[in-house]
Scaffold this active site. Structure first.
Site, PDB file in Angstrom:
ATOM      1  N   SER A 136       0.847  -1.193   0.000  1.00  0.00           N
ATOM      2  CA  SER A 136       0.000   0.000   0.000  1.00  0.00           C
ATOM      3  C   SER A 136       0.878   1.236   0.000  1.00  0.00           C
ATOM      4  O   SER A 136       1.977   1.246   0.570  1.00  0.00           O
ATOM      5  CB  SER A 136      -0.894   0.009   1.236  1.00  0.00           C
ATOM      6  OG  SER A 136      -1.577   1.251   1.355  1.00  0.00           O
ATOM      7  N   TYR A 148      -2.435   0.556  10.281  1.00  0.00           N
ATOM      8  CA  TYR A 148      -2.432  -0.012   8.926  1.00  0.00           C
ATOM      9  C   TYR A 148      -1.116   0.306   8.230  1.00  0.00           C
ATOM     10  O   TYR A 148      -0.499  -0.564   7.600  1.00  0.00           O
ATOM     11  CB  TYR A 148      -3.613   0.547   8.132  1.00  0.00           C
ATOM     12  CG  TYR A 148      -3.721   0.003   6.728  1.00  0.00           C
ATOM     13  CD1 TYR A 148      -4.151  -1.303   6.507  1.00  0.00           C
ATOM     14  CD2 TYR A 148      -3.400   0.792   5.630  1.00  0.00           C
ATOM     15  CE1 TYR A 148      -4.258  -1.809   5.215  1.00  0.00           C
ATOM     16  CE2 TYR A 148      -3.505   0.305   4.342  1.00  0.00           C
ATOM     17  CZ  TYR A 148      -3.936  -0.998   4.134  1.00  0.00           C
ATOM     18  OH  TYR A 148      -4.039  -1.489   2.855  1.00  0.00           O
TER      19      TYR A 148
END
Length: 234
Positions: free
Chosen positions: A126, A139
Protein backbone atom coordinates in the site's frame (compact mmCIF):
# COMPACT_ATOMS: atom_id res chain seq x y z
CA UNK A 1 1.26 -25.28 -15.67
CA UNK A 2 2.32 -22.53 -13.25
CA UNK A 3 0.86 -23.09 -9.78
CA UNK A 4 -0.34 -19.95 -7.98
CA UNK A 5 -1.59 -19.50 -4.42
CA UNK A 6 -3.67 -16.36 -3.73
CA UNK A 7 -4.71 -15.27 -0.24
CA UNK A 8 -7.72 -13.05 0.38
CA UNK A 9 -9.19 -14.42 -2.83
CA UNK A 10 -12.88 -14.13 -1.96
CA UNK A 11 -13.31 -10.41 -2.66
CA UNK A 12 -11.75 -7.29 -4.09
CA UNK A 13 -8.21 -7.42 -5.41
CA UNK A 14 -7.63 -11.06 -4.46
CA UNK A 15 -10.72 -12.30 -6.27
CA UNK A 16 -9.90 -10.26 -9.37
CA UNK A 17 -6.39 -11.72 -9.33
CA UNK A 18 -7.59 -15.31 -8.86
CA UNK A 19 -10.11 -15.06 -11.69
CA UNK A 20 -7.68 -13.29 -14.05
CA UNK A 21 -4.94 -15.83 -13.38
CA UNK A 22 -7.33 -18.73 -13.95
CA UNK A 23 -8.53 -17.19 -17.22
CA UNK A 24 -4.89 -16.77 -18.30
CA UNK A 25 -4.22 -20.49 -17.81
CA UNK A 26 -2.58 -20.55 -14.39
CA UNK A 27 -3.41 -23.30 -11.89
CA UNK A 28 -4.88 -21.31 -9.00
CA UNK A 29 -5.46 -22.17 -5.37
CA UNK A 30 -7.68 -19.49 -3.84
CA UNK A 31 -7.63 -19.05 -0.05
CA UNK A 32 -10.30 -17.25 1.93
CA UNK A 33 -12.96 -17.50 4.61
CA UNK A 34 -16.18 -16.54 2.78
CA UNK A 35 -17.83 -19.89 2.01
CA UNK A 36 -20.21 -18.52 -0.60
CA UNK A 37 -17.46 -16.70 -2.48
CA UNK A 38 -15.25 -19.80 -2.36
CA UNK A 39 -18.12 -21.84 -3.79
CA UNK A 40 -18.53 -19.34 -6.62
CA UNK A 41 -14.83 -19.52 -7.45
CA UNK A 42 -14.94 -23.31 -7.33
CA UNK A 43 -17.91 -23.31 -9.71
CA UNK A 44 -15.70 -21.37 -12.12
CA UNK A 45 -13.05 -24.09 -12.03
CA UNK A 46 -10.71 -22.59 -9.43
CA UNK A 47 -9.42 -24.76 -6.59
CA UNK A 48 -10.34 -23.24 -3.24
CA UNK A 49 -9.50 -23.72 0.41
CA UNK A 50 -11.14 -22.23 3.50
CA UNK A 51 -8.34 -21.21 5.83
CA UNK A 52 -7.78 -18.84 8.74
CA UNK A 53 -4.57 -16.98 7.98
CA UNK A 54 -4.13 -16.05 11.63
CA UNK A 55 -3.68 -19.74 12.55
CA UNK A 56 0.01 -20.70 12.09
CA UNK A 57 -0.80 -24.40 12.33
CA UNK A 58 -3.27 -24.13 9.46
CA UNK A 59 -0.66 -22.35 7.37
CA UNK A 60 1.92 -25.01 8.17
CA UNK A 61 -0.37 -27.55 6.49
CA UNK A 62 0.56 -25.87 3.18
CA UNK A 63 4.27 -26.48 3.70
CA UNK A 64 4.53 -29.44 1.34
CA UNK A 65 2.33 -27.95 -1.37
CA UNK A 66 4.29 -26.98 -4.49
CA UNK A 67 3.66 -23.32 -5.33
CA UNK A 68 5.40 -21.44 -8.14
CA UNK A 69 3.85 -18.03 -7.38
CA UNK A 70 2.77 -16.98 -3.89
CA UNK A 71 0.52 -13.92 -3.79
CA UNK A 72 0.25 -12.52 -0.26
CA UNK A 73 -2.80 -10.36 -0.77
CA UNK A 74 -5.13 -10.75 2.22
CA UNK A 75 -5.43 -7.75 4.48
CA UNK A 76 -7.64 -5.87 6.92
CA UNK A 77 -7.83 -2.27 8.07
CA UNK A 78 -8.85 -0.93 11.48
CA UNK A 79 -11.29 1.95 11.73
CA UNK A 80 -9.48 5.12 10.62
CA UNK A 81 -8.83 7.55 13.44
CA UNK A 82 -6.23 8.79 15.94
CA UNK A 83 -3.77 6.11 16.99
CA UNK A 84 -4.36 6.82 20.68
CA UNK A 85 -7.98 5.74 20.23
CA UNK A 86 -7.14 2.49 18.44
CA UNK A 87 -7.98 -0.50 20.59
CA UNK A 88 -5.48 -3.20 21.50
CA UNK A 89 -7.69 -5.71 19.68
CA UNK A 90 -7.59 -3.66 16.48
CA UNK A 91 -3.81 -3.40 16.70
CA UNK A 92 -3.35 -7.13 17.32
CA UNK A 93 -5.84 -8.22 14.64
CA UNK A 94 -4.33 -5.94 12.00
CA UNK A 95 -0.77 -7.07 12.65
CA UNK A 96 -1.86 -10.73 12.81
CA UNK A 97 -3.46 -10.70 9.36
CA UNK A 98 -1.43 -8.08 7.52
CA UNK A 99 2.03 -9.03 8.75
CA UNK A 100 2.37 -12.11 10.97
CA UNK A 101 0.30 -14.39 8.73
CA UNK A 102 2.31 -13.25 5.71
CA UNK A 103 5.56 -14.18 7.45
CA UNK A 104 4.22 -17.59 8.47
CA UNK A 105 2.78 -18.45 5.05
CA UNK A 106 5.86 -17.27 3.17
CA UNK A 107 8.06 -19.32 5.49
CA UNK A 108 5.93 -22.38 4.70
CA UNK A 109 6.06 -21.94 0.91
CA UNK A 110 9.52 -20.53 0.12
CA UNK A 111 11.60 -23.62 1.02
CA UNK A 112 9.97 -25.47 -1.87
CA UNK A 113 10.87 -22.64 -4.23
CA UNK A 114 14.47 -22.72 -3.03
CA UNK A 115 14.61 -26.48 -3.61
CA UNK A 116 13.32 -26.01 -7.17
CA UNK A 117 15.55 -23.00 -7.85
CA UNK A 118 12.65 -20.86 -9.07
CA UNK A 119 9.60 -19.01 -7.85
CA UNK A 120 7.94 -15.66 -7.39
CA UNK A 121 6.62 -14.07 -4.19
CA UNK A 122 4.20 -11.17 -4.63
CA UNK A 123 2.89 -8.85 -1.93
CA UNK A 124 -0.07 -6.51 -2.13
CA UNK A 125 1.32 -3.54 -0.27
CA UNK A 126 0.00 0.00 0.00
CA UNK A 127 1.06 3.58 -0.54
CA UNK A 128 0.30 3.95 3.18
CA UNK A 129 3.60 2.16 3.83
CA UNK A 130 5.65 4.64 1.84
CA UNK A 131 3.73 7.89 2.35
CA UNK A 132 1.85 7.40 5.64
CA UNK A 133 -0.58 9.98 6.92
CA UNK A 134 -2.76 10.72 9.92
CA UNK A 135 -5.48 8.32 11.09
CA UNK A 136 -3.92 5.19 9.54
CA UNK A 137 -0.97 4.55 11.86
CA UNK A 138 -1.57 0.85 12.53
CA UNK A 139 -2.43 -0.01 8.93
CA UNK A 140 0.59 1.96 7.71
CA UNK A 141 2.83 0.17 10.21
CA UNK A 142 1.63 -3.25 9.01
CA UNK A 143 2.18 -2.38 5.36
CA UNK A 144 5.57 -0.79 6.10
CA UNK A 145 6.50 -4.12 7.65
CA UNK A 146 5.51 -5.82 4.41
CA UNK A 147 7.65 -3.40 2.40
CA UNK A 148 10.70 -4.06 4.59
CA UNK A 149 10.07 -7.80 4.57
CA UNK A 150 9.81 -7.84 0.78
CA UNK A 151 13.12 -5.99 0.42
CA UNK A 152 14.95 -8.26 2.87
CA UNK A 153 13.42 -11.40 1.38
CA UNK A 154 14.45 -10.31 -2.10
CA UNK A 155 18.06 -9.99 -0.96
CA UNK A 156 17.94 -13.52 0.44
CA UNK A 157 16.11 -15.22 -2.43
CA UNK A 158 17.48 -13.60 -5.57
CA UNK A 159 20.60 -15.82 -5.52
CA UNK A 160 18.22 -18.78 -5.77
CA UNK A 161 16.51 -17.37 -8.87
CA UNK A 162 13.39 -16.37 -6.94
CA UNK A 163 11.74 -13.04 -7.68
CA UNK A 164 10.02 -10.85 -5.07
CA UNK A 165 7.57 -8.11 -6.07
CA UNK A 166 5.75 -5.55 -3.94
CA UNK A 167 2.64 -4.15 -5.61
CA UNK A 168 1.94 -0.71 -4.14
CA UNK A 169 -1.54 0.54 -5.00
CA UNK A 170 -3.15 3.81 -4.08
CA UNK A 171 -6.83 3.84 -3.22
CA UNK A 172 -8.71 0.91 -4.75
CA UNK A 173 -12.49 0.64 -4.81
CA UNK A 174 -13.03 -2.54 -2.79
CA UNK A 175 -14.92 -3.64 0.29
CA UNK A 176 -11.88 -3.08 2.53
CA UNK A 177 -13.53 -0.18 4.33
CA UNK A 178 -17.01 -1.71 4.50
CA UNK A 179 -16.66 -2.80 8.13
CA UNK A 180 -15.01 0.38 9.39
CA UNK A 181 -16.73 3.24 7.57
CA UNK A 182 -20.43 4.03 7.09
CA UNK A 183 -21.91 3.66 3.62
CA UNK A 184 -22.15 7.42 3.15
CA UNK A 185 -18.44 7.92 3.81
CA UNK A 186 -17.53 5.08 1.46
CA UNK A 187 -19.81 6.55 -1.18
CA UNK A 188 -18.04 9.89 -0.90
CA UNK A 189 -14.66 8.16 -1.25
CA UNK A 190 -15.54 6.67 -4.61
CA UNK A 191 -18.08 9.19 -5.92
CA UNK A 192 -15.77 10.78 -8.48
CA UNK A 193 -14.99 7.45 -10.14
CA UNK A 194 -11.24 8.05 -10.07
CA UNK A 195 -10.20 5.27 -7.68
CA UNK A 196 -8.39 2.21 -8.97
CA UNK A 197 -10.41 -0.94 -9.60
CA UNK A 198 -9.43 -4.47 -8.50
CA UNK A 199 -9.06 -5.47 -12.15
CA UNK A 200 -6.34 -2.83 -12.55
CA UNK A 201 -4.22 -4.67 -9.98
CA UNK A 202 -5.00 -8.03 -11.58
CA UNK A 203 -3.88 -6.72 -14.98
CA UNK A 204 -0.69 -5.32 -13.47
CA UNK A 205 0.03 -8.67 -11.82
CA UNK A 206 -0.39 -10.53 -15.11
CA UNK A 207 2.02 -8.11 -16.77
CA UNK A 208 4.62 -8.66 -14.02
CA UNK A 209 4.30 -12.44 -14.21
CA UNK A 210 4.60 -12.39 -18.00
CA UNK A 211 8.15 -11.06 -17.91
CA UNK A 212 11.02 -13.49 -18.54
CA UNK A 213 12.64 -14.89 -15.42
CA UNK A 214 15.73 -12.75 -16.00
CA UNK A 215 13.62 -9.64 -15.27
CA UNK A 216 12.38 -8.85 -11.77
CA UNK A 217 9.91 -6.09 -10.92
CA UNK A 218 10.90 -5.26 -7.37
CA UNK A 219 8.24 -2.64 -6.60
CA UNK A 220 5.36 -1.42 -8.74
CA UNK A 221 3.46 1.70 -7.66
CA UNK A 222 -0.05 1.91 -9.15
CA UNK A 223 -1.88 5.16 -8.45
CA UNK A 224 -5.10 6.77 -9.68
CA UNK A 225 -4.36 9.12 -12.54
CA UNK A 226 -6.49 11.82 -10.92
CA UNK A 227 -6.27 12.68 -7.20
CA UNK A 228 -8.83 10.99 -4.96
CA UNK A 229 -10.60 12.82 -2.11
CA UNK A 230 -9.42 12.42 1.45
CA UNK A 231 -11.47 10.22 3.77
CA UNK A 232 -13.80 12.37 5.84
CA UNK A 233 -13.97 11.19 9.45
CA UNK A 234 -17.07 12.02 11.46
Amino acid sequence: MTRVLVTGATSGIGRAMAEALHAAGYQVLALGRNAQALAELAAGGIETMALDLSDPLALAALRDRPVDVLINNAGVIPKPGPFVKTSATEIDDTLAVNLASVLHLTQAIVPGMIARGAGHVVFTGSTAAHAPGANFAVYAASKAGIAAFAAALRAELSPHGIRVTELVPGRVETGLYSAVLPDAARGDMYADGNSLQPQDLADALLAVLSLPTRASVTRLDILPTRPVPAIQLK
